[in-house]
Write a protein that holds these residues in place. Sequence first.
Motif, PDB file in Angstrom:
ATOM      1  N   ILE A 396       0.453  -1.008   0.399  1.00  0.00           N
ATOM      2  CA  ILE A 396       0.115   0.124   0.454  1.00  0.00           C
ATOM      3  C   ILE A 396       0.958   1.203  -0.470  1.00  0.00           C
ATOM      4  N   LYS A 397       2.008   1.277   1.069  1.00  0.00           N
ATOM      5  CA  LYS A 397       2.830   2.269   1.481  1.00  0.00           C
ATOM      6  C   LYS A 397       3.371   2.863  -0.630  1.00  0.00           C
ATOM      7  N   LYS A 398       4.111   1.434  -1.097  1.00  0.00           N
ATOM      8  CA  LYS A 398       4.422   1.458  -2.412  1.00  0.00           C
ATOM      9  C   LYS A 398       3.415   1.883  -3.281  1.00  0.00           C
ATOM     10  N   THR A 399       2.845   1.663  -3.234  1.00  0.00           N
ATOM     11  CA  THR A 399       1.559   1.961  -4.423  1.00  0.00           C
ATOM     12  C   THR A 399       0.585   3.714  -4.313  1.00  0.00           C
ATOM     13  N   ILE A 400       0.176   3.627  -3.297  1.00  0.00           N
ATOM     14  CA  ILE A 400      -0.540   4.613  -3.211  1.00  0.00           C
ATOM     15  C   ILE A 400      -0.189   5.475  -1.645  1.00  0.00           C
ATOM     16  N   GLY A 401       0.555   4.909  -1.162  1.00  0.00           N
ATOM     17  CA  GLY A 401       1.757   5.740   0.159  1.00  0.00           C
ATOM     18  C   GLY A 401      -0.034   5.354   1.508  1.00  0.00           C
ATOM     19  N   ILE A 402       0.718   5.980   2.009  1.00  0.00           N
ATOM     20  CA  ILE A 402      -0.074   5.278   3.626  1.00  0.00           C
ATOM     21  C   ILE A 402       0.113   6.358   4.356  1.00  0.00           C
ATOM     22  N   ARG A 403       1.044   7.492   4.456  1.00  0.00           N
ATOM     23  CA  ARG A 403       0.630   8.928   4.969  1.00  0.00           C
ATOM     24  C   ARG A 403       0.313  10.267   4.721  1.00  0.00           C
ATOM     25  N   VAL A 404      -0.386  10.693   5.566  1.00  0.00           N
ATOM     26  CA  VAL A 404      -0.941  11.689   4.855  1.00  0.00           C
ATOM     27  C   VAL A 404       0.265  12.908   4.692  1.00  0.00           C
ATOM     28  N   SER A 405       0.129  14.028   4.583  1.00  0.00           N
ATOM     29  CA  SER A 405       0.872  15.300   3.737  1.00  0.00           C
ATOM     30  C   SER A 405       1.784  15.799   5.032  1.00  0.00           C
ATOM     31  N   LEU A 406       2.404  16.503   5.337  1.00  0.00           N
ATOM     32  CA  LEU A 406       3.202  16.594   6.924  1.00  0.00           C
ATOM     33  C   LEU A 406       1.984  18.221   7.405  1.00  0.00           C
ATOM     34  N   LYS A 407       1.501  18.610   6.025  1.00  0.00           N
ATOM     35  CA  LYS A 407       0.422  19.621   5.886  1.00  0.00           C
ATOM     36  C   LYS A 407      -0.125  20.026   6.545  1.00  0.00           C
ATOM     37  N   GLU A 408      -1.321  18.155   5.875  1.00  0.00           N
ATOM     38  CA  GLU A 408      -2.055  17.651   6.994  1.00  0.00           C
ATOM     39  C   GLU A 408      -2.232  17.087   8.255  1.00  0.00           C
ATOM     40  N   THR A 442      13.634  19.524  10.283  1.00  0.00           N
ATOM     41  CA  THR A 442      13.807  18.459   9.467  1.00  0.00           C
ATOM     42  C   THR A 442      13.628  17.299   9.510  1.00  0.00           C
ATOM     43  N   GLU A 443      13.386  16.353  10.933  1.00  0.00           N
ATOM     44  CA  GLU A 443      13.021  15.437  11.287  1.00  0.00           C
ATOM     45  C   GLU A 443      11.809  14.869  10.707  1.00  0.00           C
ATOM     46  N   ILE A 444      10.669  16.120  10.905  1.00  0.00           N
ATOM     47  CA  ILE A 444       9.803  15.380  10.389  1.00  0.00           C
ATOM     48  C   ILE A 444       9.307  15.255   9.120  1.00  0.00           C
ATOM     49  N   ASP A 445      10.074  16.038   8.419  1.00  0.00           N
ATOM     50  CA  ASP A 445      10.359  16.084   6.783  1.00  0.00           C
ATOM     51  C   ASP A 445      10.794  14.671   5.874  1.00  0.00           C
ATOM     52  N   ASP A 446      12.217  13.843   7.540  1.00  0.00           N
ATOM     53  CA  ASP A 446      12.728  13.083   7.041  1.00  0.00           C
ATOM     54  C   ASP A 446      11.658  12.105   7.044  1.00  0.00           C
ATOM     55  N   VAL A 447      10.571  12.229   8.301  1.00  0.00           N
ATOM     56  CA  VAL A 447      10.048  10.725   8.730  1.00  0.00           C
ATOM     57  C   VAL A 447       8.676  11.224   6.924  1.00  0.00           C
ATOM     58  N   SER A 448       7.857  11.890   6.620  1.00  0.00           N
ATOM     59  CA  SER A 448       6.869  11.764   6.256  1.00  0.00           C
ATOM     60  C   SER A 448       7.744  11.665   5.046  1.00  0.00           C
ATOM     61  N   LYS A 449       8.799  11.638   4.122  1.00  0.00           N
ATOM     62  CA  LYS A 449       9.839  11.199   2.459  1.00  0.00           C
ATOM     63  C   LYS A 449       9.762   9.691   2.737  1.00  0.00           C
ATOM     64  N   LYS A 450       9.767   9.445   4.374  1.00  0.00           N
ATOM     65  CA  LYS A 450       9.903   7.930   4.470  1.00  0.00           C
ATOM     66  C   LYS A 450       8.830   7.399   3.928  1.00  0.00           C
ATOM     67  N   ALA A 451       7.415   7.710   4.720  1.00  0.00           N
ATOM     68  CA  ALA A 451       6.538   7.404   5.233  1.00  0.00           C
ATOM     69  C   ALA A 451       5.148   7.240   4.078  1.00  0.00           C
ATOM     70  N   ILE A 452       5.692   8.793   3.228  1.00  0.00           N
ATOM     71  CA  ILE A 452       4.901   8.958   2.258  1.00  0.00           C
ATOM     72  C   ILE A 452       4.684   8.051   0.824  1.00  0.00           C
TER      73      ILE A 452
END
Length: 452
Positions: A396-408, A442-452
Amino acid sequence: MDIKVILDTLWVLVAGMLVFFMNLGFAAVESGFARSKNAVNILSKNFIVFAVSSLGFLVLGWGLMFGDGNGFIGMKGLFMASGLDNSPAVGDAYNGVYSAISWTGIPFWAKFFFQLVFCGTAATIVSGAVAERIKYISFIVFSFLLTLLVYPIVGHWIWGGGFLAQMGMWDFAGGTVVHSVGGWAALAGVILLGPRVGKYTKDGKIHPIPGHNLSLATIGAFVLWLGWFGFNPGSTMAADPVAISHILVTTNTAGIMAVLTATATAWLVVGKPDLGMSINGLLAGLVIITPGCAYVSVTSSMILGAIAGVLVVYAVLFFDKMKLDDPVGALAVHLVHGVLGTLSIGLFAQDGIAGVSTGNGLFFGGGLGLLGIQALGVVSVGAFTFISSFVIWYLIKKTIGIRVSLKEEIEGLDIGEHGNQAYPEFVTHRPSYSLISKDINTEIDDVSKKAI
């Protein structure tokens, strides 16, 4: 139709309705433990998950779970419940198609409904652990696949005549089939999702994120407590007064002991009698007694509940220390205590105590045999559920993603995912990006990039 079948059917259907009512309890507890900006999202997930899981179980799950087959999976009558199969009519004693559940004489659809609400509960457990950062559509897809494939296969092993049942494993009301399956699936999701924004910092500090409405969470806990009086004794699948009475008392006793010991433990460990810990203590006590509620004495249930109340506090703290962000404590409650409750049968079981011949546990002269079988069940179910759930989450993560954006995530999933708010008349504080420190950003951006 004789009077016994009528009474058995009424009892099972009423118990099933109580289990269904637990959906409200989960929705209230989870939304109360979450922040107000995510309340609509939590409520909507809990609302839709029962519909999604019902469809999966109806279409294929029931057949995989209870259809006659081999030790690992049901092979016959796979689509009978959905009407897509050409098998004989369901009223014809199933013609051997579902022999694993033929021991109770109630009508087919009564059996189906009771098992259906259990399936829905397993999926609901996942919701709280992945709350406040998961995409709505991703949760829906995962829940459908969990109840279509993963839950029924495990259920077949234990309740459908599979290899664990053949070896003599016991799980009366779903400590493993329901609670630990939901817990293992949730753990896989939590690992792949990563923690919520700002929960942990690089220097190892844990930032508590309190829920917005403990009144709602408390109401939910009482609803779940009531629902458990259908969940456990309803698993008799018959109006057996002796068994039902015994199970009601063991269930309640474990719950009340866990409330007391969790409150006391939180008081000692964190300095205050934390209400959230008391609520999770209740749920942990109810979970730990679920698999063995018909196999242990009231005294044993008291001991198990007392243990659960202490352990749940330390389990919540442990998962936080491991940076596994679980907003509602689902891992500590359902995973840890589903496993411990299953193992406890090998220690505390007393043969025939409520009319069920289980053999005796270690503490009652039964030796290590039963404990070994229970442990094998825990390991088998844990490995299969975690690995299969991890694969599903990863795909699911590799297709539609599992995490919302940082802004959301910062603004709240209610706006980003649903376009409305639970409390629109309240003026709520929305953190500005500029107010977030450089390190956390910076930490948030790293997490978001990995999870989305």
